[in-house]
Design a protein around this motif. Structure first.
Motif, short mmCIF file in Angstrom:
data_model
loop_
_atom_site.label_atom_id
_atom_site.label_comp_id
_atom_site.label_asym_id
_atom_site.label_seq_id
_atom_site.Cartn_x
_atom_site.Cartn_y
_atom_site.Cartn_z
N LEU A 559 -11.13 46.27 37.78
CA LEU A 559 -9.75 47.56 38.58
C LEU A 559 -8.96 46.59 39.16
O LEU A 559 -7.34 46.86 38.82
CB LEU A 559 -10.24 48.35 39.66
CG LEU A 559 -11.14 49.29 38.45
CD1 LEU A 559 -11.92 50.56 40.03
CD2 LEU A 559 -9.89 50.47 37.89
N LEU A 560 -9.48 46.08 39.26
CA LEU A 560 -9.14 44.46 40.05
C LEU A 560 -7.49 44.22 39.17
O LEU A 560 -6.21 43.99 39.46
CB LEU A 560 -9.76 43.15 40.86
CG LEU A 560 -8.68 42.00 41.25
CD1 LEU A 560 -7.56 42.37 42.52
CD2 LEU A 560 -8.96 40.79 41.98
N ARG A 561 -7.55 43.68 38.03
CA ARG A 561 -6.97 42.62 37.39
C ARG A 561 -6.33 44.08 36.31
O ARG A 561 -5.15 43.80 35.93
CB ARG A 561 -7.80 41.99 35.97
CG ARG A 561 -7.21 41.70 34.82
CD ARG A 561 -6.23 40.78 35.29
NE ARG A 561 -6.80 39.57 36.16
CZ ARG A 561 -6.48 38.59 37.36
NH1 ARG A 561 -4.91 38.83 37.40
NH2 ARG A 561 -7.30 38.05 38.07
N ALA A 562 -6.54 45.54 35.89
CA ALA A 562 -5.33 46.20 35.83
C ALA A 562 -4.29 46.94 37.16
O ALA A 562 -3.46 46.77 36.37
CB ALA A 562 -6.58 47.88 35.44
N PHE A 579 -5.82 48.92 42.68
CA PHE A 579 -6.15 48.19 44.10
C PHE A 579 -7.13 49.02 45.15
O PHE A 579 -7.85 48.67 45.92
CB PHE A 579 -4.95 48.10 44.59
CG PHE A 579 -3.82 46.34 43.74
CD1 PHE A 579 -4.33 45.21 42.95
CD2 PHE A 579 -2.63 46.71 44.26
CE1 PHE A 579 -3.80 44.60 42.49
CE2 PHE A 579 -2.10 45.72 43.55
CZ PHE A 579 -2.44 44.11 42.73
N THR A 580 -6.70 50.60 44.65
CA THR A 580 -7.10 51.02 46.25
C THR A 580 -8.81 51.36 45.13
O THR A 580 -9.57 51.15 46.75
CB THR A 580 -6.43 52.35 46.32
OG1 THR A 580 -5.50 52.53 46.88
CG2 THR A 580 -7.68 52.87 47.59
N ASP A 581 -8.92 51.50 44.12
CA ASP A 581 -10.12 51.72 43.95
C ASP A 581 -11.31 51.02 43.94
O ASP A 581 -11.70 50.51 44.06
CB ASP A 581 -9.62 52.15 42.15
CG ASP A 581 -9.41 53.73 42.70
OD1 ASP A 581 -9.64 54.64 43.68
OD2 ASP A 581 -9.15 53.64 41.19
N ALA A 593 -14.82 38.71 47.53
CA ALA A 593 -13.56 38.15 46.75
C ALA A 593 -12.56 39.39 46.40
O ALA A 593 -11.96 39.38 47.04
CB ALA A 593 -13.99 37.53 45.40
N VAL A 594 -13.52 40.36 45.66
CA VAL A 594 -12.68 41.37 44.52
C VAL A 594 -12.09 42.05 46.24
O VAL A 594 -10.78 42.45 45.82
CB VAL A 594 -13.12 41.84 43.90
CG1 VAL A 594 -12.61 43.26 43.74
CG2 VAL A 594 -13.37 41.36 42.61
N ALA A 595 -12.71 42.67 47.11
CA ALA A 595 -12.22 43.76 47.97
C ALA A 595 -11.06 42.67 48.76
O ALA A 595 -10.29 43.30 48.98
CB ALA A 595 -13.14 43.51 49.11
N LYS A 601 -3.47 41.89 48.13
CA LYS A 601 -2.04 42.09 46.72
C LYS A 601 -1.79 44.12 47.21
O LYS A 601 -0.93 43.87 46.76
CB LYS A 601 -2.88 42.60 45.53
CG LYS A 601 -2.99 41.34 45.25
CD LYS A 601 -3.64 41.33 43.42
CE LYS A 601 -3.40 39.34 42.79
NZ LYS A 601 -2.59 39.08 42.45
N HIS A 602 -3.10 44.60 47.75
CA HIS A 602 -2.48 45.85 48.06
C HIS A 602 -1.02 45.61 48.71
O HIS A 602 -0.33 46.60 49.15
CB HIS A 602 -3.38 46.82 48.53
CG HIS A 602 -3.15 48.55 48.27
ND1 HIS A 602 -3.22 48.66 49.71
CD2 HIS A 602 -2.76 49.23 47.38
CE1 HIS A 602 -2.40 50.65 49.71
NE2 HIS A 602 -2.91 50.27 48.51
#
Length: 1022
Positions: A559-562, A579-581, A593-595, A601-602
């Motif tokens: 989801l982050l890469r998307a 980004f929210t998901d 790291a992803v959070a 980015k958000h």
């Protein structure tokens, strides 16, 4: 009206209300031809080509076939090469003309190196085989030494005796050179090699010359280091002064002739540094180094050192301030280092234990059974089909087919970069296997390391694929992707790897997760290469595997890469959802790291592309908390600091933005990540901030550094470098250096290859014309504006800016009907109703005022400026001050003195509140007040104000800057006052102004100065 620009001089083309911030977001010689149809594959030369495969570009220098890049020095690049004639491997050093300020001098120095080394034949000196030229490049073919530099060798934990013995062998090379009448002049640990077989070789006699050659006088020597250099690294770099500051003798620093005693001094500095792990002098700055050298203040050895005092005494004598106080020769110094009175005692003691040691060794050998640790296969085979000769040739063919200077830059930069990355990957893969085989790392950690390396390999594979498919339009992005390859260091960071969420326990699921992570690595490279559709397709494949997404960390990563791909592609609402998901899922499963990255980015997405500043600001506390948990991840945390600064700058919190951007730059620099695209973007943001705050000298320093780094990373024709070089030129214009700015812009304009970068090309042509109008180069300005209109699409803001500048130009040329037609054309393009605060309309009104003034319709010029001033809010202090200054200048010209003085006083008060004291806008304001005081015959005030303006201009501007001439003439008139005879100082000021106006063809101004000088003969001195 004054020629200095006010509201329309945005160097980066950004609206004054929107920061132009950036969020997350040695050319080789000719190539060898491939095997042709009909060639005999058993031909001798072709067989040798196969036996000596090329690992970098298949190029040839002279008769030498280049195999790989070895290193880069102060004068050139060294390649491993194959000598086809004599069937041997050699090292070829090629002069890099672009690294020398004086290419002719650099070429002669390289030739001198070859001639000097060719005269020597000694076991401790690298042998020169041949010197020649190829396509205008001087090269030296020399003995190939497989090993490492003495500097790198000594950084390992070596016994002091081994260090001294190794240096003695290097000293034998210097001894032989001195006996042949040659001086090295730049001995240091980096200029000697320790071969794999233990041999020690001195090299790089690029500074050597015969002992009876005439030295240049100190005044002839180029400056090597400025007093501002403040760390050891710059003090150990080679400069045009022919030496390296930290290793140079006192007499070399004074520019006196170098002798064998000078080499001895450099040798002792090097030995001291390698023995005691610190320099013998204080190298905090050049000033502290020179102070220690002048005093002969050699640092004492560190406490507890095992190095005996006799060695220190020998080194200390070699570091004597006066050459005559050192050893009479290298031979004497080496003898002192080798003399060990206790050596005989140690040899006798060794004989007594030989038998016992032999017996013990036999017992150990018998017990071991002759077994050896299992060896790991070389990991180079794992890059077959990823990066090998065939794929390198495919990339080379694709880049060569583009046929542009930018593609040539890519050939020179990208291929060696990929070679280095691939070599580091192989080395790390081999090391991981060996440490696991020797039971120094667990199987679990080995699996984590190999999984990380597999993802890096997938990214490398995709980059190579992108490069083989690249065209002119996508070239810049593909080169950026090569710079953005993720760092390999994390794959060796055991602490970071084990802190990550562990992979799934189910072996089958683990394999699928790993495969999908490699796909996401490929998607990231496609994103970096600007191939967003391909990247999104890859991510969709991952998101379609519902069973694998049961492993939530993978789902969050996808989801982050998307989201990142959607944001770059301009699909902002899809990016916001992703980004929210990603953030919610990552927080739930503990994927820190992803959070952190998703929150960063958000916030950027909302603040800039979506223009939802309040929502972005509300998210900052959560984003800050999440990113603090990953602050050990340098790139992630630096990206967050950059995006945090973007949100703050967008909201007008410039001090906070500056703090966070500076923190991001410092963080990257501390960890060796400053020379990355992210690091460049943050530096550019600091440059924009300095521009906005009118800290013009800071802005120039930032853009100078950024332009240099971007050229180093991307080459001189890449869009990223062109952007920063353009901003640097704009900074020079702001500092009153139009001549230098025009020269840089003209050079920059020549770099466009007409295969892309039209948008930036239009900006360069526009700024070039703007400066040329101010300098009176009207024909050139017209040509550049016409070319700019042809270069950019009509839908771009650059097109509007060029039309706006044409309004000004036509007015200066005296073409009133043409000016009105161009103005009407520009107005027709504005949104209805026009907004006086919009960038295009504000610029148009300002330039119309300038044009009317140039046409002699000064009274009409007041209305457009008054319209802008009426629309400006009171809190926009800087813009109000700029328009007030322009109005004051016009009213002064019209003789409306009271209103002019009110305007000018209001402008000065505004500037003093918001710009630094030395800003040239204040100088322009002071100059206008000086001319007003002259009109009112307040001569003392006028002299003082004109003097203040001159001091400000003199600090940064070019001496022939046109406002400097105005200030000098105003001061001349003020110093003379009502008298008919002018003091000598006043006439000198007027004559200086006359010289500037004559040189710049300002006929009317020159005639005014001549008339004044004729009417005011020199007064006798008091």
């Amino acid at each position: 009206m004054a020629s200095d620009r006010g509201t329309c001089d945005e160097a980066d083309g950004a609206d004054a209300r929107t920061p132009a911030v950036l969020g997350d977001g040695d050319t080789l010689p000719r190539a060898m031809a491939p095997l042709k149809q009909g060639e005999d594959p058993l031909d001798k030369k072709l067989v040798k080509r196969a036996l000596f495969p090329r690992r970098t570009t298949p190029v040839q220098i002279g008769r030498f076939q280049i195999l790989s890049l070895i290193g880069r020095g102060g004068m050139g690049v060294v390649y491993a090469a194959y000598d086809d004639l004599l069937d041997r491997k050699v090292a070829v050093k090629v002069l890099l003309a672009d690294t020398a300020r004086d290419p002719a001098l650099a070429r002669s120095r390289l030739m001198r190196e070859a001639q000097a080394m060719a005269r020597l034949s000694h076991a401790n000196i690298v042998s020169v085989h041949e010197v020649g030229q190829d396509d205008g490049q001087v090269f030296v073919a020399m003995e190939f030494v497989r090993g490492t530099t003495l500097e790198a060798w000594a950084q390992q934990d070596r016994p002091w005796r081994e260090v001294v013995a190794t240096f003695v062998r290097a000293g034998r090379g210097l001894e032989a050179a001195h006996q042949a009448g040659l001086i090295h002049r730049d001995f240091k640990p980096a200029n000697a090699m320790v071969a794999d077989d233990g041999a020690v070789k001195v090299l790089d006699f690029g500074l050597a010359r015969a002992a009876d050659d005439r030295e240049r006088a100190p005044s002839d020597l180029p400056q090597h280091v400025t007093p501002g250099d403040s760390h050891l690294t710059p003090l150990t770099r080679t400069g045009a002064v022919l030496g390296t500051p930290a290793y140079m003798s006192p007499e070399a620093h004074r520019g006196e002739p170098s002798t064998a005693a000078s080499d001895q001094f450099s040798f002792c500095v090097s030995l001291y540094q390698c023995l005691y792990r610190q320099p013998p002098f204080d190298t905090t700055s050049l000033a502290t180094l020179l102070a220690d050298l002048r005093r002969g203040a050699v640092a004492p050895p560190p406490a507890g050192t095992p190095v005996p005092a006799r060695v220190y005494r020998a080194i200390r004598r070699g570091l004597s301030l006066a050459p005559e106080d050192r050893f009479p020769s290298m031979t004497a110094l080496l003898a002192a280092l080798e003399h060990d009175p206790r050596a005989a005692q140690r040899r006798l003691a060794a004989l007594a234990v030989t038998a016992a040691v032999t017996a013990a060794a036999g017992f150990v050998a018998a017990s071991s059974g002759g077994s050896e640790p299992q060896r790991c296969p070389d990991a180079s085979a794992e890059l077959a089909g990823v990066w090998d000769d065939e794929r390198a040739q495919a990339v080379r063919a694709a880049l060569s087919a583009i046929g542009s200077p930018a593609a040539a830059d890519a050939l020179a930069g990208v291929l060696p970069r990929i070679d280095a990355y691939a070599a580091a990957w192989v080395e790390m893969r081999n090391e991981a296997c060996l440490t696991h085989a020797e039971a120094r790392q667990s199987a679990a950690l080995f699996d984590l390391r190999t999984a990380c390396l597999d993802q890096r390999r997938a990214g490398l594979d995709t980059l190579v694929a992108a490069l083989t498919q690249v065209d002119a339009a996508g070239l810049d992005s593909a080169v950026q992707a090569s710079v953005n390859l993720p760092a390999l260091a994390r794959c060796a960071d055991a602490e970071a790897l084990t802190a990550d969420i562990p992979p799934p326990d189910d072996p089958r699921l683990r394999l699928r997760v790993q495969a999908h992570r490699e796909t996401l690595a490929r998607a990231q490279v496609r994103e970096d290469a600007g191939q967003y559709a391909l990247g999104r397709t890859l991510v969709e494949d991952v998101l379609a595997d519902s069973s694998a997404l049961a492993y939530e960390p993978l789902h969050a990563e996808a989801l982050l890469r998307a989201g990142s791909l959607a944001m770059e592609a301009g699909d902002h609402h899809a990016a916001e959802r992703a980004f929210t998901d990603a953030m919610q899922l990552a927080i739930g499963c503990g994927h820190e790291a992803v959070a952190a990255v998703a929150s960063s980015k958000h916030a950027f997405l909302r603040a800039v592309p979506l223009n939802q500043l309040a929502q972005a600001q509300a998210e900052l506390p959560l984003a800050t908390a999440l990113n603090r948990r990953v602050r050990h991840e340098v790139d992630l945390y630096a990206e967050f600091l950059n995006n945090l600064g973007v949100v703050e700058a967008t909201g007008g919190e410039l001090a906070a933005a500056r703090q966070h951007w500076e923190e991001a730059v410092a963080l990257r620099e501390r960890h060796g990540r400053g020379e990355t695209l992210g690091g460049l973007n943050t530096r550019a943001n600091l440059g924009w901030l300095a521009h906005s705050e009118r800290r013009d000298e800071d802005m120039l320093a930032i853009y100078t550094r950024t332009a240099a780094l971007s050229e180093q990373l991307f080459g001189p024709h890449h869009a990223v470098h062109l952007r920063y070089a353009f901003l640097l030129a704009g900074g020079l214009g702001r500092l009153g250096r139009p001549r230098e700015a025009i020269a840089r812009l003209a050079d920059l304009e020549q770099r466009f290859d007409r295969l892309g970068n039209d948008y930036m090309h239009g900006q360069v042509l526009h700024m070039l014309a703007l400066l040329e109008i101010d300098e009176g180069r009207l024909a050139a300005a017209r040509e550049h504006l016409d070319r700019a209109l042809a270069a950019v699409p009509e839908s771009s803001w650059v097109f509007d800016a060029v039309l706006c500048e044409r309004v000004h130009l036509l007015g200066v040329e005296g073409d009133a009907p043409g000016m009105q037609r161009e103005y009407d054309r520009a107005v027709a393009r504005l949104p209805a109703p026009p907004d006086p605060l919009g960038r295009s309309h504000r610029c148009l009104l300002y330039n119309r005022a300038q044009a009317l003034d140039a046409l002699g319709r000064t009274a009409e010029a007041l209305a457009p400026l008054e319209q802008i001033l009426a629309a400006l809010a009171a809190e926009r202090t800087l813009e109000v001050a700029e328009i007030s200054l322009a109005l004051g200048e016009l009213r002064l010209k019209l003789g409306i003195l009271d209103e002019a003085e009110a305007d000018l006083r209001r402008a000065l008060a505004g500037f003093e509140r918001v710009v630094p004291p030395g800003n040239l806008t204040i100088a322009r304001n002071l100059l206008a007040l000086a001319e007003l005081a002259l009109t009112r015959r307040r001569f003392d005030d006028a002299a003082d104000l004109a003097g203040q303006a001159l001091a400000l201009y003199g600090a940064v501007a070019e001496p022939d800057h046109l406002p400097v001439a105005r200030a000098r003439f105003a001061r001349a008139q003020a110093l003379t006052g009502p008298a008919t005879a002018a003091p000598l100082q006043a006439r000198a000021e007027a004559e200086a102004a006359l010289a500037i106006w004559r040189a710049k063809s300002r006929t009317e101004d020159a005639e005014r100065a001549l008339s004044w000088l004729a009417a005011h003969p020199a007064a006798p001195p008091l």
